[in-house]
Design a protein around this motif. Structure first.
Motif, PDB file in Angstrom:
ATOM      1  N   ARG B 197       0.842  -1.201   0.000  1.00  0.00           N
ATOM      2  CA  ARG B 197       0.000   0.000   0.000  1.00  0.00           C
ATOM      3  C   ARG B 197       0.881   1.257   0.000  1.00  0.00           C
ATOM      4  O   ARG B 197       0.644   2.202  -0.745  1.00  0.00           O
ATOM      5  CB  ARG B 197      -0.931  -0.016   1.212  1.00  0.00           C
ATOM      6  CG  ARG B 197      -2.190   0.776   0.961  1.00  0.00           C
ATOM      7  CD  ARG B 197      -3.075   0.876   2.194  1.00  0.00           C
ATOM      8  NE  ARG B 197      -3.168  -0.351   2.958  1.00  0.00           N
ATOM      9  CZ  ARG B 197      -3.102  -0.387   4.285  1.00  0.00           C
ATOM     10  NH1 ARG B 197      -2.910   0.714   4.986  1.00  0.00           N
ATOM     11  NH2 ARG B 197      -3.214  -1.528   4.923  1.00  0.00           N
ATOM     12  N   ASN B 198       1.928   1.255   0.836  1.00  0.00           N
ATOM     13  CA  ASN B 198       2.799   2.426   0.923  1.00  0.00           C
ATOM     14  C   ASN B 198       3.544   2.673  -0.376  1.00  0.00           C
ATOM     15  O   ASN B 198       3.649   3.804  -0.830  1.00  0.00           O
ATOM     16  CB  ASN B 198       3.817   2.245   2.052  1.00  0.00           C
ATOM     17  CG  ASN B 198       3.161   2.352   3.396  1.00  0.00           C
ATOM     18  OD1 ASN B 198       2.070   2.920   3.508  1.00  0.00           O
ATOM     19  ND2 ASN B 198       3.792   1.802   4.413  1.00  0.00           N
ATOM     20  N   ILE B 199       4.060   1.586  -0.960  1.00  0.00           N
ATOM     21  CA  ILE B 199       4.834   1.747  -2.197  1.00  0.00           C
ATOM     22  C   ILE B 199       3.943   2.312  -3.298  1.00  0.00           C
ATOM     23  O   ILE B 199       4.309   3.256  -3.995  1.00  0.00           O
ATOM     24  CB  ILE B 199       5.452   0.394  -2.619  1.00  0.00           C
ATOM     25  CG1 ILE B 199       6.575   0.011  -1.650  1.00  0.00           C
ATOM     26  CG2 ILE B 199       5.990   0.466  -4.039  1.00  0.00           C
ATOM     27  CD1 ILE B 199       7.217  -1.312  -1.947  1.00  0.00           C
ATOM     28  N   ASP B 200       2.716   1.761  -3.416  1.00  0.00           N
ATOM     29  CA  ASP B 200       1.795   2.250  -4.440  1.00  0.00           C
ATOM     30  C   ASP B 200       1.468   3.712  -4.223  1.00  0.00           C
ATOM     31  O   ASP B 200       1.342   4.490  -5.172  1.00  0.00           O
ATOM     32  CB  ASP B 200       0.507   1.405  -4.439  1.00  0.00           C
ATOM     33  CG  ASP B 200       0.706   0.102  -5.183  1.00  0.00           C
ATOM     34  OD1 ASP B 200       1.777  -0.047  -5.793  1.00  0.00           O
ATOM     35  OD2 ASP B 200      -0.192  -0.754  -5.139  1.00  0.00           O
ATOM     36  N   GLU B 201       1.326   4.078  -2.941  1.00  0.00           N
ATOM     37  CA  GLU B 201       0.954   5.459  -2.643  1.00  0.00           C
ATOM     38  C   GLU B 201       2.110   6.402  -2.942  1.00  0.00           C
ATOM     39  O   GLU B 201       1.932   7.475  -3.527  1.00  0.00           O
ATOM     40  CB  GLU B 201       0.538   5.556  -1.173  1.00  0.00           C
ATOM     41  CG  GLU B 201      -0.296   6.764  -0.852  1.00  0.00           C
ATOM     42  CD  GLU B 201       0.411   7.716   0.084  1.00  0.00           C
ATOM     43  OE1 GLU B 201      -0.020   8.851   0.168  1.00  0.00           O
ATOM     44  OE2 GLU B 201       1.425   7.318   0.698  1.00  0.00           O
ATOM     45  N   ILE B 202       3.310   5.983  -2.560  1.00  0.00           N
ATOM     46  CA  ILE B 202       4.467   6.879  -2.694  1.00  0.00           C
ATOM     47  C   ILE B 202       4.898   7.026  -4.151  1.00  0.00           C
ATOM     48  O   ILE B 202       5.406   8.062  -4.555  1.00  0.00           O
ATOM     49  CB  ILE B 202       5.614   6.374  -1.782  1.00  0.00           C
ATOM     50  CG1 ILE B 202       5.253   6.702  -0.340  1.00  0.00           C
ATOM     51  CG2 ILE B 202       6.942   7.029  -2.132  1.00  0.00           C
ATOM     52  CD1 ILE B 202       6.029   5.943   0.663  1.00  0.00           C
ATOM     53  N   ARG B 203       4.626   5.988  -4.954  1.00  0.00           N
ATOM     54  CA  ARG B 203       5.010   6.080  -6.369  1.00  0.00           C
ATOM     55  C   ARG B 203       4.231   7.143  -7.120  1.00  0.00           C
ATOM     56  O   ARG B 203       4.588   7.525  -8.226  1.00  0.00           O
ATOM     57  CB  ARG B 203       4.828   4.717  -7.044  1.00  0.00           C
ATOM     58  CG  ARG B 203       6.083   3.856  -6.938  1.00  0.00           C
ATOM     59  CD  ARG B 203       5.748   2.419  -7.128  1.00  0.00           C
ATOM     60  NE  ARG B 203       5.380   2.114  -8.506  1.00  0.00           N
ATOM     61  CZ  ARG B 203       6.256   1.691  -9.416  1.00  0.00           C
ATOM     62  NH1 ARG B 203       7.503   1.556  -9.098  1.00  0.00           N
ATOM     63  NH2 ARG B 203       5.867   1.407 -10.628  1.00  0.00           N
ATOM     64  N   THR B 204       3.102   7.593  -6.543  1.00  0.00           N
ATOM     65  CA  THR B 204       2.334   8.652  -7.202  1.00  0.00           C
ATOM     66  C   THR B 204       2.829  10.041  -6.804  1.00  0.00           C
ATOM     67  O   THR B 204       2.365  11.039  -7.341  1.00  0.00           O
ATOM     68  CB  THR B 204       0.838   8.543  -6.829  1.00  0.00           C
ATOM     69  OG1 THR B 204       0.734   8.712  -5.410  1.00  0.00           O
ATOM     70  CG2 THR B 204       0.256   7.210  -7.226  1.00  0.00           C
ATOM     71  N   ARG B 205       3.754  10.112  -5.838  1.00  0.00           N
ATOM     72  CA  ARG B 205       4.256  11.417  -5.382  1.00  0.00           C
ATOM     73  C   ARG B 205       5.085  12.086  -6.474  1.00  0.00           C
ATOM     74  O   ARG B 205       5.732  11.410  -7.270  1.00  0.00           O
ATOM     75  CB  ARG B 205       5.130  11.237  -4.142  1.00  0.00           C
ATOM     76  CG  ARG B 205       4.416  10.664  -2.952  1.00  0.00           C
ATOM     77  CD  ARG B 205       3.751  11.755  -2.145  1.00  0.00           C
ATOM     78  NE  ARG B 205       3.093  11.176  -0.984  1.00  0.00           N
ATOM     79  CZ  ARG B 205       3.720  10.908   0.150  1.00  0.00           C
ATOM     80  NH1 ARG B 205       5.006  11.170   0.263  1.00  0.00           N
ATOM     81  NH2 ARG B 205       3.068  10.402   1.164  1.00  0.00           N
ATOM     82  N   PRO B 206       5.116  13.415  -6.478  1.00  0.00           N
ATOM     83  CA  PRO B 206       5.823  14.143  -7.539  1.00  0.00           C
ATOM     84  C   PRO B 206       7.322  13.857  -7.599  1.00  0.00           C
ATOM     85  O   PRO B 206       7.918  13.926  -8.676  1.00  0.00           O
ATOM     86  CB  PRO B 206       5.595  15.620  -7.184  1.00  0.00           C
ATOM     87  CG  PRO B 206       4.600  15.652  -6.104  1.00  0.00           C
ATOM     88  CD  PRO B 206       4.378  14.290  -5.578  1.00  0.00           C
ATOM     89  N   PHE B 207       7.959  13.528  -6.456  1.00  0.00           N
ATOM     90  CA  PHE B 207       9.413  13.371  -6.522  1.00  0.00           C
ATOM     91  C   PHE B 207       9.832  12.139  -7.326  1.00  0.00           C
ATOM     92  O   PHE B 207      10.978  12.042  -7.756  1.00  0.00           O
ATOM     93  CB  PHE B 207      10.060  13.377  -5.126  1.00  0.00           C
ATOM     94  CG  PHE B 207       9.661  12.233  -4.224  1.00  0.00           C
ATOM     95  CD1 PHE B 207      10.180  10.966  -4.428  1.00  0.00           C
ATOM     96  CD2 PHE B 207       8.788  12.450  -3.160  1.00  0.00           C
ATOM     97  CE1 PHE B 207       9.829   9.928  -3.589  1.00  0.00           C
ATOM     98  CE2 PHE B 207       8.438  11.407  -2.332  1.00  0.00           C
ATOM     99  CZ  PHE B 207       8.950  10.153  -2.545  1.00  0.00           C
ATOM    100  N   VAL B 208       8.892  11.207  -7.559  1.00  0.00           N
ATOM    101  CA  VAL B 208       9.237  10.018  -8.330  1.00  0.00           C
ATOM    102  C   VAL B 208       9.459  10.361  -9.822  1.00  0.00           C
ATOM    103  O   VAL B 208      10.502  10.026 -10.380  1.00  0.00           O
ATOM    104  CB  VAL B 208       8.184   8.913  -8.136  1.00  0.00           C
ATOM    105  CG1 VAL B 208       8.441   7.765  -9.088  1.00  0.00           C
ATOM    106  CG2 VAL B 208       8.205   8.427  -6.697  1.00  0.00           C
ATOM    107  N   PRO B 209       8.499  11.070 -10.476  1.00  0.00           N
ATOM    108  CA  PRO B 209       8.773  11.474 -11.861  1.00  0.00           C
ATOM    109  C   PRO B 209      10.002  12.375 -11.985  1.00  0.00           C
ATOM    110  O   PRO B 209      10.732  12.298 -12.976  1.00  0.00           O
ATOM    111  CB  PRO B 209       7.513  12.236 -12.275  1.00  0.00           C
ATOM    112  CG  PRO B 209       6.497  11.957 -11.255  1.00  0.00           C
ATOM    113  CD  PRO B 209       7.136  11.381 -10.057  1.00  0.00           C
ATOM    114  N   VAL B 210      10.237  13.184 -10.959  1.00  0.00           N
ATOM    115  CA  VAL B 210      11.417  14.059 -10.990  1.00  0.00           C
ATOM    116  C   VAL B 210      12.690  13.213 -11.053  1.00  0.00           C
ATOM    117  O   VAL B 210      13.565  13.426 -11.884  1.00  0.00           O
ATOM    118  CB  VAL B 210      11.445  14.990  -9.756  1.00  0.00           C
ATOM    119  CG1 VAL B 210      12.794  15.689  -9.653  1.00  0.00           C
ATOM    120  CG2 VAL B 210      10.326  16.003  -9.850  1.00  0.00           C
TER     121      VAL B 210
END
Lengths: 296, 314
Positions: B197-210
Motif C-alpha cells: 500500500r505504501n509503495i503504491d501510494e508513494i510512487r504517485t508522489r511528484p518526486f518520483v517522476p522528478v
C-alpha cells in the motif's frame, strides 16, 4: 448487502464506459468478478451445509463403518475415512454447523458489545468516553490469543465458551470503529441540521448516525467472521473447544494429526475448507468496503 | 515536547496497570481451583488438614483485596508466584523458556520481513496486471491460513513426502527451519500488505517522476526513493505484529513440541495453572505497551519531517 447490489454496481460502471452490444458481452465476461462470485458461492455452500447437511452426504458423521478405517479418497468416500471408519466429507459437512455457529456467536458478542460501547462513547463524549476508550486500549494491549485463553481458563472448555472467548477479543475493534464512525457522522452538516430542526438525540442517532455508519460496520463484521472461524478452529485444535466426538473443523485437523504419514487427507481436507471460507469472507468484506468508498 | 513524553509514559503505565487488574479479575474470579486440582489427586494422599495448610501457604483464602495488593507488589518486584503444576517459581520457568521463544520469534520475524519485502517488490516490478494481482493477493491468502494447519502441512510435505527435513533426531538446522517458516507466514502478511500500500501510494508522489526525469533507473527509484519512505510506516503496526508473533509461538511450539513461552502457555491453560498464565498475560501486555511507546517516541527521531515540525512547536 446482497450479491445483486455488488454486481449491479459493477454493471453500471461498465455501461458508461462502453456502448457496443457485441463488445459489452465480451467485456462482461472479462470483467466479471469471478473471485467475488466464487467467494459468495463458497459461503452459500457452507451455509447450506449447516442447514441441510443430509442433502450433501448420506454418511453418518459420528458412526464409523467397521473395516473401513483410513480408506483413501475414492468415489464412495470423497475425502476418505478416518481411523474409526467415519466418512471425512460427512464429518466436514456436519462440522460446518459447529464452526459457523461458533463464529456467528463470537462475532455477535463482539458486534453487540463493541458497537454498543463505541456508540455510547462517541455519543456522550467527555469523561465517560475517555474511560471507555482507555478500557478498549487495555483490551488491545493483551494479545488476542492470550485474552481468549484467559477467558477460556475462566469459563472452562466448550463450544460456547470458545465462541465467547473469541468474541471478547473482537470487542475492542468494533468499539473503536463505531466510535470513530459516530464522531465522523456527528460532525456532518446534515446531522447538525437534524439537531437544528428539533431532532432529539435518540432520533438523530437512529435516523442518521446509525444508517450512515452501517456499511463500514458490515464490512468489518465480514472480516471478523473469517477471523473468528480461524480463531475458533485454533482453540478447537488446541482442545479447548468442542469435545472430541464433535466434528468441529479444528478438532478434525487435530485428530488427523496422528495419521500424517498414512492418511494425509485427514488433515489436508478440513484445513483447505477453513482456508476457503476465511478467504471468501475476507474477499466479500473487501468488496463491501470498496462499494462504500465509491459511494461516499 | 518533554511534557508530551511524560504524558505518553504515564498513559502507558496506566494501561499496563489496568491490564494487570483486568488479568487479576479474570484469573482470580475463576471457579476452578488449581490447588484443589493438583492436591485432591488421590496419588498425593493428603488429608483435609494438610490441604488447608497448603491453601494457607499460598494465601488463597485471604480477602481478594489483600491478594490483589500482594500480587501487585510481587509483580513489581519480578516475583510472579509459584506454578501450581510444576511446583517451581514462575519466574524460573519464564527464564528457562524465554530463550528458545526469543530465538524462534527473532528468526521468524527476520524470515517474515524478507518474505514481505520480496512480495512487495515483486508486486511493484510485475510486468503484467494479472501477475501483479496474483502477487498482491498472496498476503490475504497468508492471513486466511490457520497457523496450526500450515505447520502440519509443512511437516507433511517436507518431512513425510519430500523427506527433506527429518522429524526423528533432527539436526540443529532441521529442528528450526519448519517452525520458523510456519511463524513467518502470518507475520509476513500484514507486513507485505502495508508495504504494498505504501509503495503504491508513494510512487504517485511528484518526486518520483522528478527522479525518473533525472535519469534514475526504475530499480534505483524503488530502492533509494520509494522504499525509504515506505518502510517507516511499518513501525506503526509493530505492536500488532508482536501479538501475532506471540500467538504464532503458542501454536507453533505446541505443534512442533518445542519448549518455550508458547508451549508453557498452552500447558498452563490445560492444567488451569493461573499464576503462569497471568504472568504471561501481564508480561506480554507490558511488552506490547513498551513497543507502542517506543514507536511513538522514536517516530519523530526517525522521520526528519516530523522532527522539524516538532522542533518548531517545542
Amino acid at each position: 448487502m446482497t450479491t445483486a447490489d455488488t454486481f449491479s454496481d459493477l454493471d453500471t460502471g461498465k455501461r458508461s464506459k462502453r456502448a457496443g452490444t457485441s463488445r459489452s458481452l465480451a467485456s462482461i465476461l472479462l470483467n466479471f468478478p469471478y473471485g467475488l462470485a466464487l467467494a459468495w458461492l463458497v459461503i452459500a455452500t457452507v451455509l447450506l451445509w449447516t442447514l441441510v447437511p443430509g442433502l450433501f452426504t448420506a454418511y453418518d458423521p459420528l458412526q464409523g463403518v467397521p473395516g473401513g478405517q483410513l480408506k483413501a479418497p475414492s468415489a464412495a468416500h470423497l475425502l476418505g475415512t478416518d481411523s474409526l471408519g467415519r466418512d471425512l466429507f460427512s464429518r466436514i459437512v456436519h462440522g460446518a454447523v459447529h464452526s459457523l455457529s461458533g463464529a456467528i456467536a463470537a462475532v455477535g458478542v463482539g458486534l453487540v458489545v463493541g458497537t454498543g460501547l463505541g456508540l455510547f462513547a462517541g455519543s456522550v463524549r467527555g469523561r465517560v468516553d475517555e474511560i471507555i476508550m482507555r478500557f478498549v486500549d487495555v483490551l488491545l494491549s493483551i494479545p488476542t490469543l492470550l485474552l481468549s485463553l484467559s477467558i477460556i481458563i475462566l469459563l472452562g472448555f466448550g463450544t460456547i465458551n470458545a465462541a465467547i472467548a473469541v468474541g471478547a477479543t473482537a470487542i475492542a475493534g468494533f468499539a473503536r470503529l463505531m466510535r470513530s464512525e459516530v464522531v465522523r457522522v456527528r460532525n456532518a452538516e446534515f446531522v447538525e441540521a437534524a439537531f437544528g430542526s428539533g431532532g432529539t438525540f435518540g432520533k438523530v442517532l437512529w435516523r442518521h448516525i446509525l444508517p450512515n455508519s452501517l456499511t463500514s460496520v458490515v464490512a468489518y463484521t465480514a472480516v471478523q467472521f473469517g477471523w473468528a472461524i480461524l480463531q475458533i478452529s485454533t482453540l478447537g485444535f488446541l482442545g479447548y473447544g468442542a469435545p472430541p466426538p464433535t466434528p468441529e473443523w479444528g478438532l478434525l485437523i487435530a485428530e488427523g494429526r496422528n495419521y500424517l504419514a498414512t492418511a494425509w487427507w485427514l488433515t489436508a481436507a478440513p484445513g483447505l475448507v477453513v482456508v476457503a471460507v476465511v478467504l471468501s469472507a475476507n474477499r466479500i468484506s473487501q468488496s463491501i468496503g470498496k462499494t462504500n468508498g465509491r459511494s461516499a | 515536547m518533554s511534557r508530551y513524553v511524560v504524558g505518553r509514559i504515564g498513559q502507558a503505565l496506566l494501561v499496563l496497570w489496568a491490564a494487570f487488574t483486568l488479568s487479576f479479575i479474570l484469573l482470580q474470579a475463576m471457579p476452578g481451583d488449581a490447588v484443589l486440582i493438583k492436591f485432591l489427586n488421590p496419588e498425593f494422599g493428603l488429608s483435609a488438614d494438610q490441604i488447608r495448610e497448603i491453601r494457607a501457604a499460598y494465601a488463597i483464602d485471604s480477602g481478594l483485596l489483600v491478594q490483589y495488593a500482594n500480587t501487585f507488589a510481587n509483580f513489581l518486584q519480578g516475583d510472579f508466584g509459584y506454578s501450581m503444576q510444576a511446583g517451581v517459581p514462575v519466574s524460573a520457568q519464564l527464564a528457562t523458556n524465554l530463550p528458545p521463544t526469543l530465538k524462534l520469534a527473532g528468526l521468524g520475524f527476520l524470515a517474515a520481513t524478507i518474505l514481505a519485502v520480496f512480495i512487495a517488490f515483486l508486486s511493484t516490478m510485475a510486468p503484467f496486471a494479472w501477475l501483479k494481482n496474483l502477487i498482491q493477493s498472496l498476503p490475504s491468502l497468508f492471513i486466511s491460513v490457520p497457523v496450526f494447519w500450515l505447520a502440519i502441512m509443512l511437516i507433511q510435505i517436507f518431512s513425510f513426502r519430500l523427506k527433506l527435513v527429518s522429524v526423528i533426531n533432527p539436526g540443529p538446522w532441521e529442528s528450526v527451519v519448519l517452525p520458523v517458516a510456519t511463524l513467518a507466514v502470518p507475520i509476513a502478511a500484514p507486513l507485505a500488505q502495508i508495504l504494498i500500500r505504501n509503495i503504491d501510494e508513494i510512487r504517485t508522489r511528484p518526486f518520483v517522476p522528478v527522479a525518473r526525469a533525472k535519469g534514475a533507473s526504475e530499480i534505483g527509484i524503488l530502492w533509494r526513493h520509494v522504499a525509504r519512505n515506505a518502510i517507516l510506516p511499518v513501525l506503526t503496526i509493530a505492536g500488532v505484529l508482536f501479538g501475532e508473533l506471540l500467538a504464532g509461538a503458542v501454536v507453533t511450539e505446541t505443534v512442533f513440541g518445542l519448549n518455550g513461552i508458547g508451549g508453557l502457555t498452552e500447558k498452563a491453560v490445560s492444567n488451569q495453572d493461573l499464576s503462569v498464565l497471568q504472568a504471561v498475560v501481564v508480561i506480554s501486555a507490558a511488552a506490547f505497551v513498551t513497543i507502542n511507546l517506543a514507536v511513538d517516541l522514536a517516530y519523530p527521531l526517525l522521520d526528519p519531517r516530523l522532527r522539524t515540525r516538532n522542533g518548531a512547536t517545542a
